[in-house]
Design a protein around this motif. Sequence first.
Motif, mmCIF file in Angstrom:
data_model
loop_
_atom_site.group_PDB
_atom_site.id
_atom_site.type_symbol
_atom_site.label_atom_id
_atom_site.label_comp_id
_atom_site.label_asym_id
_atom_site.label_seq_id
_atom_site.Cartn_x
_atom_site.Cartn_y
_atom_site.Cartn_z
ATOM 1 N N LYS A 69 -40.014 10.534 -18.499
ATOM 2 C CA LYS A 69 -39.584 11.740 -17.714
ATOM 3 C C LYS A 69 -38.300 11.432 -16.882
ATOM 4 O O LYS A 69 -37.574 12.270 -16.605
ATOM 5 C CB LYS A 69 -40.845 11.996 -16.686
ATOM 6 C CG LYS A 69 -40.391 13.104 -15.622
ATOM 7 C CD LYS A 69 -41.707 12.961 -14.867
ATOM 8 C CE LYS A 69 -41.204 14.204 -13.551
ATOM 9 N NZ LYS A 69 -42.079 14.267 -12.601
ATOM 10 N N PHE A 70 -38.367 10.262 -16.419
ATOM 11 C CA PHE A 70 -37.103 9.939 -15.658
ATOM 12 C C PHE A 70 -35.831 9.921 -16.560
ATOM 13 O O PHE A 70 -34.636 10.212 -16.108
ATOM 14 C CB PHE A 70 -37.036 8.459 -15.035
ATOM 15 C CG PHE A 70 -36.018 7.757 -14.150
ATOM 16 C CD1 PHE A 70 -36.057 8.025 -12.957
ATOM 17 C CD2 PHE A 70 -35.119 7.127 -14.809
ATOM 18 C CE1 PHE A 70 -34.948 7.712 -12.064
ATOM 19 C CE2 PHE A 70 -33.974 6.799 -14.003
ATOM 20 C CZ PHE A 70 -33.885 7.011 -12.555
ATOM 21 N N THR A 71 -35.934 9.596 -17.752
ATOM 22 C CA THR A 71 -34.547 9.491 -18.660
ATOM 23 C C THR A 71 -34.276 10.848 -18.890
ATOM 24 O O THR A 71 -32.981 11.175 -19.222
ATOM 25 C CB THR A 71 -34.704 8.786 -19.797
ATOM 26 O OG1 THR A 71 -36.143 9.141 -20.602
ATOM 27 C CG2 THR A 71 -35.052 7.322 -19.379
ATOM 28 N N GLU A 72 -35.544 11.903 -19.053
ATOM 29 C CA GLU A 72 -34.938 13.084 -19.637
ATOM 30 C C GLU A 72 -34.584 13.918 -18.336
ATOM 31 O O GLU A 72 -33.344 14.732 -18.663
ATOM 32 C CB GLU A 72 -36.579 13.934 -19.967
ATOM 33 C CG GLU A 72 -37.008 13.393 -21.244
ATOM 34 C CD GLU A 72 -36.172 13.996 -22.502
ATOM 35 O OE1 GLU A 72 -35.523 14.862 -22.117
ATOM 36 O OE2 GLU A 72 -36.342 13.300 -23.474
ATOM 37 N N GLN A 73 -35.045 13.609 -17.137
ATOM 38 C CA GLN A 73 -34.485 14.063 -15.969
ATOM 39 C C GLN A 73 -32.941 14.073 -15.668
ATOM 40 O O GLN A 73 -32.212 14.530 -15.043
ATOM 41 C CB GLN A 73 -35.307 13.927 -14.650
ATOM 42 C CG GLN A 73 -36.750 14.506 -14.945
ATOM 43 C CD GLN A 73 -36.956 15.729 -14.047
ATOM 44 O OE1 GLN A 73 -36.083 16.121 -13.174
ATOM 45 N NE2 GLN A 73 -37.955 16.597 -14.683
ATOM 46 N N HIS A 74 -32.740 12.742 -15.933
ATOM 47 C CA HIS A 74 -31.538 12.329 -15.635
ATOM 48 C C HIS A 74 -30.473 12.274 -16.711
ATOM 49 O O HIS A 74 -29.338 11.747 -16.776
ATOM 50 C CB HIS A 74 -31.349 10.734 -14.953
ATOM 51 C CG HIS A 74 -31.854 10.783 -13.860
ATOM 52 N ND1 HIS A 74 -33.458 10.662 -13.333
ATOM 53 C CD2 HIS A 74 -31.225 10.835 -12.437
ATOM 54 C CE1 HIS A 74 -33.534 10.677 -12.229
ATOM 55 N NE2 HIS A 74 -32.503 10.820 -11.525
ATOM 56 N N LYS A 75 -30.932 12.847 -17.993
ATOM 57 C CA LYS A 75 -30.033 13.080 -18.937
ATOM 58 C C LYS A 75 -29.349 11.860 -19.880
ATOM 59 O O LYS A 75 -28.228 11.755 -20.083
ATOM 60 C CB LYS A 75 -28.985 14.195 -19.022
ATOM 61 C CG LYS A 75 -29.621 15.552 -18.493
ATOM 62 C CD LYS A 75 -28.378 16.693 -18.141
ATOM 63 C CE LYS A 75 -28.803 18.013 -18.122
ATOM 64 N NZ LYS A 75 -29.880 17.945 -16.810
ATOM 65 N N PHE A 150 -23.445 5.174 -12.760
ATOM 66 C CA PHE A 150 -23.427 6.581 -13.187
ATOM 67 C C PHE A 150 -22.482 7.429 -12.535
ATOM 68 O O PHE A 150 -22.324 8.908 -12.958
ATOM 69 C CB PHE A 150 -24.805 7.269 -13.013
ATOM 70 C CG PHE A 150 -25.916 6.828 -14.107
ATOM 71 C CD1 PHE A 150 -25.932 7.250 -15.170
ATOM 72 C CD2 PHE A 150 -26.544 5.486 -13.798
ATOM 73 C CE1 PHE A 150 -26.826 6.927 -16.112
ATOM 74 C CE2 PHE A 150 -27.336 5.059 -14.678
ATOM 75 C CZ PHE A 150 -27.623 5.629 -15.726
ATOM 76 N N GLY A 151 -21.666 7.087 -11.436
ATOM 77 C CA GLY A 151 -20.882 7.610 -10.701
ATOM 78 C C GLY A 151 -21.244 8.730 -9.916
ATOM 79 O O GLY A 151 -22.722 8.832 -9.564
ATOM 80 N N GLU A 152 -20.374 9.606 -9.393
ATOM 81 C CA GLU A 152 -20.757 10.586 -8.618
ATOM 82 C C GLU A 152 -21.334 11.893 -9.353
ATOM 83 O O GLU A 152 -21.980 13.001 -8.727
ATOM 84 C CB GLU A 152 -19.626 11.013 -7.451
ATOM 85 C CG GLU A 152 -19.045 10.068 -6.696
ATOM 86 C CD GLU A 152 -20.053 9.878 -5.776
ATOM 87 O OE1 GLU A 152 -20.920 10.443 -5.379
ATOM 88 O OE2 GLU A 152 -19.830 8.722 -5.035
ATOM 89 N N ASP A 153 -20.996 11.950 -10.548
ATOM 90 C CA ASP A 153 -21.059 13.241 -11.453
ATOM 91 C C ASP A 153 -22.576 13.282 -11.717
ATOM 92 O O ASP A 153 -23.299 14.175 -11.855
ATOM 93 C CB ASP A 153 -20.267 13.317 -12.755
ATOM 94 C CG ASP A 153 -18.993 13.627 -12.470
ATOM 95 O OD1 ASP A 153 -18.390 13.893 -11.303
ATOM 96 O OD2 ASP A 153 -18.306 12.811 -13.133
ATOM 97 N N LEU A 154 -23.492 12.225 -12.070
ATOM 98 C CA LEU A 154 -24.918 12.250 -12.165
ATOM 99 C C LEU A 154 -25.611 11.422 -10.812
ATOM 100 O O LEU A 154 -25.908 10.160 -10.961
ATOM 101 C CB LEU A 154 -25.218 11.451 -13.261
ATOM 102 C CG LEU A 154 -26.518 11.409 -13.883
ATOM 103 C CD1 LEU A 154 -26.992 12.940 -14.045
ATOM 104 C CD2 LEU A 154 -26.742 10.753 -15.107
ATOM 105 N N PRO A 155 -26.188 12.458 -9.904
ATOM 106 C CA PRO A 155 -26.717 11.894 -8.925
ATOM 107 C C PRO A 155 -28.160 11.395 -9.329
ATOM 108 O O PRO A 155 -28.725 11.918 -10.178
ATOM 109 C CB PRO A 155 -27.038 13.012 -7.888
ATOM 110 C CG PRO A 155 -26.781 13.951 -8.471
ATOM 111 C CD PRO A 155 -25.856 13.925 -10.041
#
Length: 304
Positions: A69-75, A150-155
Amino acid sequence: MNPSMLFGKACIFGGRARYCVVKPLACLFTTSSNMAKSKFEYVRNFETDDTCLRNCYIVVRLDGRNFHKFTEQHKFAKPNDNRALGLMSRSARSVMEELEDIVIAYGQSDEFSFVFKRTSTWFKRRASKLMTHVASQFSSSYVFYWKEFFGEDLPLLYPPSFDGRVVLYPSNRNLKDYLSWRQADCHVNNLYNTVFWTLVQKGGLTTAQAEERLKGTLAADKNEILFSEFNINYNTEPAVLKKGTTLIWEKRDETVTKHMKLPNAEEKEVAVTRSRRRVQAHHCDVIGEQFWEEHSNILEDDNC
């Protein structure tokens, strides 16, 4: 009453001076040491003794909880996300730098195993202390270093969690077999995921169709699908994906510039080289003997 516990002072009552006895402040309050010896102390007898057996390697293995679920939510990228793998390794390095009795760590996908040397006395070898410290240090590091990868684009949308377990291995052979097992698992899972997502992303199949296509296939069959249908040679895939990440302590020479004062009061820049222990990452085979021969300082004598 013991006179040594008292002191006197002059008091005025009804206009006449009298000598009063007053207790010191220390007698008015119960000290913490006295509190520890209270009638409630018996509850400590309910604690379970979880001291790890001596002369055994202590392995703390962490696994991401509900990471699908975590990987899906964070793409996360499929089948592998290099940012996520880098973050896992960085978090593991943080654990090793905090607990220097960890002699080697191995990770792949959403798991990492940490091996404490068999002579370690950290936390009096209490399994619960070791496991919770490793888990909390790893989890907090994962959150702390998230933006670095992951930078600022993927919180980070919500905090990740990792469950842990402690396993003891009494011999070098047992420990090497454990790490071999985890690396073999890495290869099997990565080969399957590589073929599966190639069939979906490049072959146009649905996830259900790709799963059906791979039922009953062996490693040779999967390699053939990649090569014959998509011109992909699995052997050329990055080693970090096929072999996982092995972290060990190694000495590295570091050169720093220092300012030194000369007798004539002038300053001069001097290069100073020092040898320091650093955590280094390797993406290599740990099943064979070559790795262990090249890093013979990792394992302790079985006769210790």
